[in-house]
Motif scaffolding. Structure first.
Motif, PDB file in Angstrom:
ATOM      1  N   ALA A 109       0.834  -1.208   0.000  1.00  0.00           N
ATOM      2  CA  ALA A 109       0.000   0.000   0.000  1.00  0.00           C
ATOM      3  C   ALA A 109       0.866   1.254   0.000  1.00  0.00           C
ATOM      4  O   ALA A 109       0.629   2.195  -0.762  1.00  0.00           O
ATOM      5  CB  ALA A 109      -0.937  -0.014   1.210  1.00  0.00           C
ATOM      6  N   GLU A 110       1.902   1.254   0.847  1.00  0.00           N
ATOM      7  CA  GLU A 110       2.783   2.428   0.926  1.00  0.00           C
ATOM      8  C   GLU A 110       3.534   2.628  -0.382  1.00  0.00           C
ATOM      9  O   GLU A 110       3.721   3.758  -0.837  1.00  0.00           O
ATOM     10  CB  GLU A 110       3.765   2.281   2.099  1.00  0.00           C
ATOM     11  CG  GLU A 110       3.086   2.547   3.440  1.00  0.00           C
ATOM     12  CD  GLU A 110       4.010   2.343   4.638  1.00  0.00           C
ATOM     13  OE1 GLU A 110       5.184   1.918   4.439  1.00  0.00           O
ATOM     14  OE2 GLU A 110       3.551   2.596   5.768  1.00  0.00           O
ATOM     15  N   ARG A 158       1.075   4.124  -2.934  1.00  0.00           N
ATOM     16  CA  ARG A 158       0.735   5.519  -2.623  1.00  0.00           C
ATOM     17  C   ARG A 158       1.912   6.454  -2.915  1.00  0.00           C
ATOM     18  O   ARG A 158       1.735   7.572  -3.382  1.00  0.00           O
ATOM     19  CB  ARG A 158       0.287   5.632  -1.153  1.00  0.00           C
ATOM     20  CG  ARG A 158      -1.066   4.977  -0.923  1.00  0.00           C
ATOM     21  CD  ARG A 158      -1.411   4.732   0.551  1.00  0.00           C
ATOM     22  NE  ARG A 158      -2.491   3.754   0.663  1.00  0.00           N
ATOM     23  CZ  ARG A 158      -2.868   3.179   1.792  1.00  0.00           C
ATOM     24  NH1 ARG A 158      -2.263   3.461   2.927  1.00  0.00           N
ATOM     25  NH2 ARG A 158      -3.853   2.287   1.781  1.00  0.00           N
ATOM     26  N   ILE A 182      -5.334  11.276  -2.387  1.00  0.00           N
ATOM     27  CA  ILE A 182      -5.818  10.281  -1.435  1.00  0.00           C
ATOM     28  C   ILE A 182      -7.137  10.799  -0.859  1.00  0.00           C
ATOM     29  O   ILE A 182      -7.200  11.923  -0.376  1.00  0.00           O
ATOM     30  CB  ILE A 182      -4.791  10.106  -0.302  1.00  0.00           C
ATOM     31  CG1 ILE A 182      -3.440   9.626  -0.849  1.00  0.00           C
ATOM     32  CG2 ILE A 182      -5.312   9.236   0.808  1.00  0.00           C
ATOM     33  CD1 ILE A 182      -3.362   8.211  -1.269  1.00  0.00           C
ATOM     34  N   MET A 195      -6.902   5.360   5.762  1.00  0.00           N
ATOM     35  CA  MET A 195      -6.913   4.181   4.899  1.00  0.00           C
ATOM     36  C   MET A 195      -6.298   2.950   5.553  1.00  0.00           C
ATOM     37  O   MET A 195      -5.318   3.048   6.284  1.00  0.00           O
ATOM     38  CB  MET A 195      -6.172   4.501   3.611  1.00  0.00           C
ATOM     39  CG  MET A 195      -7.080   5.133   2.590  1.00  0.00           C
ATOM     40  SD  MET A 195      -6.241   5.310   1.046  1.00  0.00           S
ATOM     41  CE  MET A 195      -4.906   6.359   1.542  1.00  0.00           C
ATOM     42  N   THR A 214      -6.554   1.496  -1.337  1.00  0.00           N
ATOM     43  CA  THR A 214      -6.338   2.942  -1.459  1.00  0.00           C
ATOM     44  C   THR A 214      -7.521   3.551  -2.200  1.00  0.00           C
ATOM     45  O   THR A 214      -7.949   3.025  -3.230  1.00  0.00           O
ATOM     46  CB  THR A 214      -5.029   3.236  -2.233  1.00  0.00           C
ATOM     47  OG1 THR A 214      -3.929   2.683  -1.507  1.00  0.00           O
ATOM     48  CG2 THR A 214      -4.816   4.734  -2.410  1.00  0.00           C
ATOM     49  N   ARG A 221     -11.321   3.069  -6.401  1.00  0.00           N
ATOM     50  CA  ARG A 221     -10.601   2.331  -5.377  1.00  0.00           C
ATOM     51  C   ARG A 221      -9.638   1.293  -5.960  1.00  0.00           C
ATOM     52  O   ARG A 221      -9.942   0.674  -6.977  1.00  0.00           O
ATOM     53  CB  ARG A 221     -11.601   1.646  -4.440  1.00  0.00           C
ATOM     54  CG  ARG A 221     -12.426   2.661  -3.646  1.00  0.00           C
ATOM     55  CD  ARG A 221     -13.608   2.031  -2.968  1.00  0.00           C
ATOM     56  NE  ARG A 221     -14.646   1.635  -3.901  1.00  0.00           N
ATOM     57  CZ  ARG A 221     -15.584   0.741  -3.623  1.00  0.00           C
ATOM     58  NH1 ARG A 221     -15.601   0.143  -2.456  1.00  0.00           N
ATOM     59  NH2 ARG A 221     -16.492   0.450  -4.526  1.00  0.00           N
ATOM     60  N   HIS A 281      -5.292  -3.709  -2.337  1.00  0.00           N
ATOM     61  CA  HIS A 281      -3.953  -4.283  -2.156  1.00  0.00           C
ATOM     62  C   HIS A 281      -4.049  -5.675  -1.529  1.00  0.00           C
ATOM     63  O   HIS A 281      -3.071  -6.212  -1.028  1.00  0.00           O
ATOM     64  CB  HIS A 281      -3.108  -3.363  -1.270  1.00  0.00           C
ATOM     65  CG  HIS A 281      -3.104  -1.937  -1.739  1.00  0.00           C
ATOM     66  ND1 HIS A 281      -2.680  -1.588  -3.002  1.00  0.00           N
ATOM     67  CD2 HIS A 281      -3.508  -0.783  -1.138  1.00  0.00           C
ATOM     68  CE1 HIS A 281      -2.805  -0.265  -3.148  1.00  0.00           C
ATOM     69  NE2 HIS A 281      -3.317   0.231  -2.038  1.00  0.00           N
TER      70      HIS A 281
END
Ligand code: PLP
Length: 360
Positions: free
Chosen positions: A269-270, A273, A283, A288, A293, A331, A334
């Motif tokens: 996810a990181e 993003r 975002i 979240m 995300t 959307r 992940h």
């Protein structure tokens, strides 16, 4: 030509499945009223209780149905006319809990919230006479992860049955029944567990088990599931293959550790993003989960057009929103068998779509 297959999957259910899950999906469905299958069910129950850190004496019910049936069955079996439910309604799934309560004549407080994770539960104090709290720990319609620690403290303080629909955050985000004071966990096969849809698990703490209503329906009567579960069986034909796939998945999760899986989803996810920072996308939610995300276009583009184009041009399936968020939000999940290489396919597609160079 209509083509359902061979797309890159970034939807919050179904999600990308693991190779070993796909292999098991291709076998003949075995007969299941026997000791061998009971052992598989027992083992699934044991591992699920372990990774949820469930209180001693908790049980897992295996329902052959999608997740909503787990939500409805929990309300039908655990609440009655004497109860008053407090529903945390932060979007489509919160509203579903309200609808279920209303259909079954369960009195409820409909607490509507927006971009709030309830880390501070002061606003809930007015509902302290509630007997049960219903929350979708990850409100998947907008991508908000609620603060389960704070909510659990609130329900414990007022002796409120804490019923958590954890369907779209189990495996990817932290869920701990004892630490977070959760009495009921509802989860389902086709989200973080990365299995085909059709199997829903309801995990009941001893407190929840005591609240089960006397039998008043057939298919989803929890009393029957508890009783048959004592010998590793279900009252009716279960989703046999999905249970075998679940067993395979749980053995892997147990081996690797649940925190490994939480961290893996967080890293993915990181990464996503961070890598899309140069794109005109914002975002949408401040809270979240690792599971997903939620994005809003910063330019003139409509979110639903982006979703349509990404599948048409790049074969990447994202999830649009409905209603008033149709143009504002889409959307990206992940969950499931995600790798950075797989996520790169989507990131590259988005840069190409915007005609912006991704760079180093
Ligand atoms: C996916 C999901 C469900 C279940 O939906 P079904 O279509 O019935 O499987 C329930 N709650 C949440 C929060 C979900 O994300």
């Amino acid at each position: 030509m209509f083509n359902l297959y061979n797309k890159y999957i970034f939807t919050p259910g179904p999600v990308k499945m693991y190779e070993s899950t796909l292999k098991l999906g291709s076998i003949q469905t075995p007969y299941f009223r026997n000791e061998e299958f009971s052992q598989i069910v027992f083992e699934c129950e044991k591992i699920l209780l372990e990774i949820l850190n469930a209180p001693k004496g908790s049980r897992v019910l295996f329902l052959t149905a999608s997740g909503t049936a787990g939500m409805e069955a929990s309300i039908q079996n655990l609440l009655n006319a004497e109860d008053k439910a407090l529903v945390i309604n932060g979007g489509g799934f919160g509203q579903r809990f309200v609808d279920i309560c209303n259909i079954h004549n369960i009195k409820n407080y409909n607490h509507q919230i927006n971009d709030n994770n309830l880390k501070n539960t002061e606003e809930l104090e007015v509902y302290k006479d509630a007997t049960a709290l219903l929350v979708n720990s990850h409100e998947t319609s907008v991508g908000i992860l609620y603060d389960l620690e704070s909510i659990g403290k609130f329900t414990k303080k007022y002796n409120i049955l804490n019923i958590v629909d954890a369907i779209s955050m189990f495996i990817t985000d932290k869920l701990d029944m004892q630490e977070q004071n959760i009495d009921v966990v509802i989860t389902s096969s086709h989200k973080g567990l990365a299995l085909p849809p059709g199997l829903t698990m309801v995990v009941l703490s001893p407190t929840a088990i005591k609240k089960i209503n006397p039998k008043h329906q057939l298919y989803f009567d929890f009393n029957s599931y508890i009783k048959d579960g004592e010998r590793g069986q279900t009252p009716f034909t279960p989703a046999v293959l999905i249970i075998l796939q679940l067993h395979d998945r749980l053995l892997n999760i147990k081996k690797e550790g649940i925190s490994f899986h939480n961290n893996k989803a967080r890293d993915i996810a990181e990464y996503f993003r961070k890598e899309i920072e140069k794109l005109p996308l914002e975002i949408y939610s401040n809270f979240m989960p690792n599971a997903m995300t939620t994005l809003s276009p910063l330019d003139e583009k409509s979110a639903s057009d982006i979703v349509r184009d990404l599948v048409r041009i790049y074969n990447c399936v994202l999830t649009p929103n409905g209603g008033e968020l149709k143009d504002k939000v889409f959307r990206v999940s992940h969950m499931g068998d995600m790798t950075k290489e797989y996520v790169d396919i989507l990131i590259d597609a988005l840069y190409d779509y915007y005609k912006i160079s991704r760079g180093e």
